[in-house]
Design a protein around this motif. Structure first.
Motif, short mmCIF file in Angstrom:
data_model
loop_
_atom_site.label_atom_id
_atom_site.label_comp_id
_atom_site.label_asym_id
_atom_site.label_seq_id
_atom_site.Cartn_x
_atom_site.Cartn_y
_atom_site.Cartn_z
N GLN A 192 1.15 -1.16 0.01
CA GLN A 192 0.05 -0.11 0.00
C GLN A 192 0.97 1.08 0.09
OE1 GLN A 192 -3.46 0.13 -0.08
NE2 GLN A 192 -3.07 2.33 -0.41
N TRP A 193 0.74 2.18 -1.04
CA TRP A 193 1.32 3.35 -1.06
C TRP A 193 0.49 4.53 0.11
CZ3 TRP A 193 5.78 4.45 -3.52
CH2 TRP A 193 6.37 3.40 -4.66
N LYS A 194 1.41 5.32 0.68
CA LYS A 194 0.93 6.34 1.46
C LYS A 194 0.19 7.62 0.53
CE LYS A 194 1.48 9.21 5.51
NZ LYS A 194 2.58 9.54 6.88
N LYS A 195 -0.70 8.05 0.66
CA LYS A 195 -1.44 9.01 -0.10
C LYS A 195 -0.53 10.41 0.21
CE LYS A 195 -5.74 7.36 -1.59
NZ LYS A 195 -6.94 7.77 -1.22
N SER A 196 -0.19 11.50 -0.38
CA SER A 196 0.36 12.57 -0.13
C SER A 196 -0.31 13.59 0.53
CB SER A 196 1.13 13.28 -1.29
OG SER A 196 2.08 12.46 -1.95
N SER A 197 0.05 14.36 1.52
CA SER A 197 -0.72 15.34 2.09
C SER A 197 -0.80 16.72 1.27
CB SER A 197 -0.30 15.58 3.49
OG SER A 197 1.08 16.16 3.58
N ASP A 198 -1.49 17.53 1.65
CA ASP A 198 -1.69 18.70 0.85
C ASP A 198 -0.34 19.86 0.78
OD1 ASP A 198 -4.18 18.13 0.09
OD2 ASP A 198 -4.99 19.44 1.86
N ASP A 199 0.42 19.51 1.95
CA ASP A 199 1.71 20.47 1.93
C ASP A 199 2.88 19.34 2.08
OD1 ASP A 199 1.12 19.05 4.24
OD2 ASP A 199 1.76 20.48 5.62
N ARG A 200 2.96 18.15 1.58
CA ARG A 200 3.96 17.46 1.62
C ARG A 200 3.69 16.30 0.52
NH1 ARG A 200 6.65 14.20 6.79
NH2 ARG A 200 8.60 13.42 5.79
N LYS A 201 4.66 16.10 -0.39
CA LYS A 201 4.73 14.99 -1.45
C LYS A 201 5.44 13.71 -0.74
CE LYS A 201 1.97 17.04 -4.17
NZ LYS A 201 0.82 16.87 -4.48
N GLU A 202 4.92 12.65 -0.42
CA GLU A 202 5.34 11.53 0.13
C GLU A 202 5.69 10.41 -0.74
OE1 GLU A 202 4.89 12.08 4.70
OE2 GLU A 202 3.21 11.52 3.54
N LEU A 203 6.87 9.49 -0.64
CA LEU A 203 6.97 8.27 -1.34
C LEU A 203 7.21 7.29 -0.46
CD1 LEU A 203 9.18 9.57 -4.17
CD2 LEU A 203 6.65 8.76 -4.62
N ILE A 204 6.17 7.03 0.27
CA ILE A 204 6.18 5.89 1.48
C ILE A 204 5.40 4.54 1.11
CG2 ILE A 204 5.57 5.39 3.70
CD1 ILE A 204 6.15 8.39 4.43
N ILE A 205 5.87 3.62 1.10
CA ILE A 205 5.15 2.29 0.85
C ILE A 205 5.00 1.39 2.18
CG2 ILE A 205 7.17 1.29 -0.16
CD1 ILE A 205 5.03 -0.16 -2.22
N ALA A 206 4.00 0.82 2.44
CA ALA A 206 4.08 -0.35 3.48
C ALA A 206 4.02 -1.60 2.87
CB ALA A 206 2.68 -0.15 4.23
N ILE A 207 4.64 -2.57 3.36
CA ILE A 207 4.81 -3.95 2.76
C ILE A 207 4.31 -4.99 3.96
CG2 ILE A 207 6.30 -5.87 1.71
CD1 ILE A 207 8.04 -3.41 0.80
N GLY A 208 3.25 -5.63 3.55
CA GLY A 208 2.80 -6.72 4.47
C GLY A 208 3.16 -8.10 4.10
N ARG A 209 3.84 -8.80 5.00
CA ARG A 209 3.98 -10.16 4.60
C ARG A 209 3.10 -11.37 5.20
NH1 ARG A 209 8.72 -7.20 4.03
NH2 ARG A 209 9.74 -7.65 2.04
N GLU A 210 3.49 -12.47 4.99
CA GLU A 210 2.83 -13.83 5.17
C GLU A 210 2.84 -14.08 6.56
OE1 GLU A 210 0.59 -15.72 3.57
OE2 GLU A 210 0.73 -15.17 1.73
N ASP A 211 4.12 -13.69 7.24
CA ASP A 211 4.37 -13.86 8.69
C ASP A 211 3.88 -12.83 9.65
OD1 ASP A 211 5.90 -11.65 8.13
OD2 ASP A 211 7.73 -12.18 9.33
N GLY A 212 3.07 -11.85 9.24
CA GLY A 212 2.46 -11.00 9.98
C GLY A 212 3.37 -9.54 10.09
N SER A 213 4.36 -9.45 9.53
CA SER A 213 5.17 -8.53 9.61
C SER A 213 5.02 -7.17 8.72
CB SER A 213 6.85 -8.60 9.50
OG SER A 213 6.86 -8.98 8.23
N ILE A 214 4.87 -5.97 9.13
CA ILE A 214 4.70 -4.71 8.12
C ILE A 214 6.08 -4.14 8.19
CG2 ILE A 214 3.24 -2.66 7.67
CD1 ILE A 214 1.09 -4.01 9.28
N SER A 215 6.51 -3.66 7.02
CA SER A 215 7.52 -2.73 7.00
C SER A 215 7.38 -1.53 6.16
CB SER A 215 8.94 -3.34 6.24
OG SER A 215 8.53 -4.07 5.13
N ILE A 216 7.55 -0.36 6.83
CA ILE A 216 7.31 0.84 5.99
C ILE A 216 8.58 1.46 5.66
CG2 ILE A 216 6.32 3.19 6.31
CD1 ILE A 216 4.58 1.73 8.44
N HIS A 217 8.66 1.77 4.10
CA HIS A 217 9.68 2.26 3.73
C HIS A 217 9.68 3.63 3.04
CE1 HIS A 217 11.83 -1.58 3.57
NE2 HIS A 217 10.69 -2.10 3.31
#
Length: 518
Positions: A192-217
Motif C-alpha cells: 500500500q502506498w501512502k497518499k501525499s498530504s496537501d503540504d507534503r509529497k511523500e513516497l512511502i510504501i507499506a509492505i505486509g508479509r505472510e508472517d504478519g510483519s509490516i515494513s514501512i519504507h
C-alpha cells in the motif's frame, strides 16, 4: 382481375419463422477470483459513445473490462489470445498480477513467465514489454503510486521492486527485514502506498508479509535508515492503509484490526535494516505506536477506510458479512476503540458456509465526493458474484444490484412472462444453491437465496408473479418475482427433485399459508 386481387389481399398470411439468428447481447464469464479494481475517472470511451464506468476483473489468466452499470464484458486485455504451453498444458502468458493507473489510461501486468507488459486502454493494439520482472517467484501484487510515476511489484519470494513507469526500469528493491524468521513465510501478501498530504509529497510504501510483519519504507531515504517494522500481527497481512497522515490501520488473517498512531520523535533511535539502533541523519524519525487492537473473529480479505471525518473502516472476509467499524480519532483525547456501527443483514449476507468474501472495493456514484451517500461498496463473494452495497443512511449496507461474474454450468432457464408486453427478466439455475434473476436489457441480477444445495430446476407461473425452484436439498420453494422473497416452502421428498412445473392455466394466482386460490 380486380376481384382476384381483392381476394388475395384478404387471405391471412402465415408468419414464417426466421432460420437465421444473430446474438443481440450475451452474458459471458467475466470473473474467476482475485482482487478487483474499479475505474478512477469518468470511465472508458468507446467510439462515439459516452464514457463508461468499468471494472477490471481477473478471468482465467486474462483481465476483463466490464461495464460497471450493465455487468457486460466490454473486451479483454489480451483480446482472447490465449495459448497453452504444449509441454505442460499451461498458459505461460497467464496474468498473475496487474495494476490500473489512476488516469485509467494503462494497465500493467505480470504473467507466469515473469514478463511485464503495458497495455493501453485507449489503443488496445498498443502493447509494450519491459522484459522480465527480476523476481525469482510469481508476482502476486502490483500497485501504482498516485503520481503514476512509480509502480510497485510484490512477489512470493519476499521482495518488492519499485519501477519508474516512464522508463520501465527498477529504482528500488526492498527485501525482507533481516530480523524476520526465515522459515519460508517471507512472501508479500499486501502492499500500500501512502497518499501525499496537501503540504507534503511523500513516497512511502507499506509492505505486509505472510508472517504478519509490516515494513514501512521511504523511497527518499536511500540508505533505508528510517525503516519501520511492525510485528504485532500473528497471521498474513491482507490490507493496510493510512487515515490522513497520523493513523495507520492494518488487518490480516489473524482476525484482528490494529490501529496505529504515527509519532514524530527528535531523539528516539530508529531500527535500521541491520537490526541495530541508529540515529536518523535528518535528526528526527517517525515511529508507529499501536493504540488499539480489535478482535473481529474472521479472517479479513478486504478492508477499506471510508472518506469520513471519523475513522470508519469497512471489512469483508471469511464470515461472508460486510461490517462497518468506527473509531473516534477526530476527538483527540479519549477512547479510540473500534465499535461496530453497521452490519450486512443476515438475509443478504453471503455467509461463511458458502466460502465468504474475497475482496472489497469502494467507489463514488457521482462526481460529488463530499458526501458518503454518493459512495458504494463492491464486494466479491466465493461464487464470483459482485454485490453493490449502498452507504446511504436509509439503506446502509443493503444490496443495490449484483453482477454475476461466472455462471458455471447452466442447468435450467425460464423467461418470466410480462403480460402482453415484451419479457424483461429470465430466471436461471446454475451449478449453485443460488438462483439468478437476470434483467435481459442490462444483465443486472437479483439473487434468490434460500436453498442449501444445488438448484436443479425452475419454473415461472403464466402470470409471471411467482417462481418455483427445487433441487438437491429435497425442498420446493415459491418466490415472488418482484421482491425475490420466498413466500412458501414444501418439504417431504426423500430424494433430489429434478423436475417441477406450474399449471399452464392462465389466471390469478395467490399463495397463502392455508391454500392456493385460482
Amino acid at each position: 382481375d380486380d376481384a382476384m386481387e381483392v381476394e388475395e389481399t384478404t387471405q391471412p398470411t402465415s408468419q414464417v419463422l426466421s432460420k437465421s439468428w444473430a446474438i443481440s447481447s450475451a452474458h459471458v464469464p467475466t470473473y474467476s477470483g482475485g482482487y478487483i479494481t474499479h475505474c478512477h475517472t469518468k470511465g472508458l470511451v468507446i467510439g462515439d459513445e459516452e464514457p463508461k464506468k468499468f471494472l477490471v476483473l481477473p478471468i482465467d489468466g486474462d483481465l476483463a473490462l466490464v461495464d460497471a452499470q450493465k455487468g457486460t464484458k466490454i473486451r479483454t486485455i489480451r483480446q482472447d489470445d490465449i495459448q497453452d504451453d504444449e509441454d505442460e498444458g499451461l498458459d505461460a502468458d497467464a496474468i498473475t498480477a496487474y495494476a490500473l493507473s489512476s488516469k485509467d489510461d494503462i494497465i500493467i501486468t505480470c504473467s507466469h513467465n515473469q514478463l511485464i507488459r503495458v497495455y493501453s486502454l485507449e489503443q488496445p493494439d498498443n502493447i509494450k514489454t519491459w522484459g522480465k520482472s527480476g523476481h525469482t517467484m510469481p508476482v502476486t501484487r502490483m500497485k501504482f503510486h498516485e503520481s503514476n510515476v512509480f509502480l510497485a511489484t510484490a512477489s512470493v519470494d519476499g521482495t518488492v521492486r519499485i519501477w519508474d513507469v516512464r522508463g520501465g526500469y527498477v529504482t528500488h528493491v526492498f527485501r525482507p527485514y533481516q530480523g524476520i524468521d526465515s522459515s519460508g513465510m517471507r512472501g508479500v501478501s499486501s502492499i500500500q502506498w501512502k497518499k501525499s498530504s496537501d503540504d507534503r509529497k511523500e513516497l512511502i510504501i507499506a509492505i505486509g508479509r505472510e508472517d504478519g510483519s509490516i515494513s514501512i519504507h521511504d523511497l527518499k531515504d536511500k540508505a533505508d535508515e528510517n525503516l519501520i517494522v511492525l510485528r504485532d500481527h500473528m497471521g498474513a497481512i491482507t490490507c493496510m492503509d493510512w487515515k490522513d497522515t497520523d493513523y495507520f490501520v492494518s488487518t490480516g488473517r489473524d482476525a484482528v484490526i490494529s490501529l496505529w498512531q504515527r509519532i514524530k520523535s527528535d531523539d528516539e533511535n530508529n531500527v535500521n535494516k541491520k537490526g541495530k539502533k541508529s540515529k536518523s541523519k535528518k535528526g528526527r524519525g517517525e515511529q508507529y505506536k499501536r493504540i488499539h487492537t480489535k478482535a473481529i473473529y474472521e479472517q479479513v480479505e478486504g478492508m477499506i477506510i471510508l472518506p469520513t471525518k471519523d475513522l470508519i473502516v469497512a471489512t469483508a472476509g471469511t464470515k461472508g458479512s460486510v461490517r462497518l467499524w468506527c473509531s473516534k480519532v477526530s476527538e483527540g483525547k479519549g477512547s479510540k476503540q473500534f465499535e461496530c456501527i453497521a452490519e450486512q443483514s443476515t438475509s443478504e449476507a453471503f455467509g461463511e458456509i458458502k466460502g465468504g468474501y474475497l475482496d472489497l472495493q469502494f467507489n463514488y456514484l457521482s462526481d460529488d465526493k463530499k458526501l458518503l451517500d454518493n459512495g458504494q461498496l463492491i464486494v466479491a463473494d466465493a461464487e464470483y458474484n459482485l454485490l453493490f452495497l449502498s452507504l446511504s443512511e436509509e439503506n446502509k449496507l443493503r444490496s443495490v444490484r449484483t453482477i454475476v461474474g461466472l455462471n458455471d454450468e447452466i442447468l435450467d432457464l425460464k423467461i418470466v412472462p410480462n403480460g402482453i408486453k415484451e419479457p424483461t427478466h429470465a430466471v436461471v439455475a446454475t451449478n449453485s444453491s443460488q438462483v439468478r434473476l437476470f434483467e435481459l436489457g442490462t444483465f443486472s441480477c437479483n439473487i434468490l437465496d434460500g436453498h442449501s444445495a444445488t438448484v436443479l430446476c425452475v419454473d415461472v407461473s403464466p402470470c409471471g408473479r411467482y417462481i418455483v425452484t427445487s433441487g438437491k436439498d429435497k425442498t420446493i420453494r415459491v418466490w415472488l418475482s418482484t421482491s425475490c422473497k420466498c413466500v412458501a416452502m414444501g418439504t417431504g421428498h426423500t430424494e433430489a427433485i429434478g423436475a417441477i412445473g406450474f399449471s399452464r392455466k392462465v389466471g390469478r394466482y395467490d399463495v397463502t399459508g392455508k391454500a392456493a386460490v385460482n
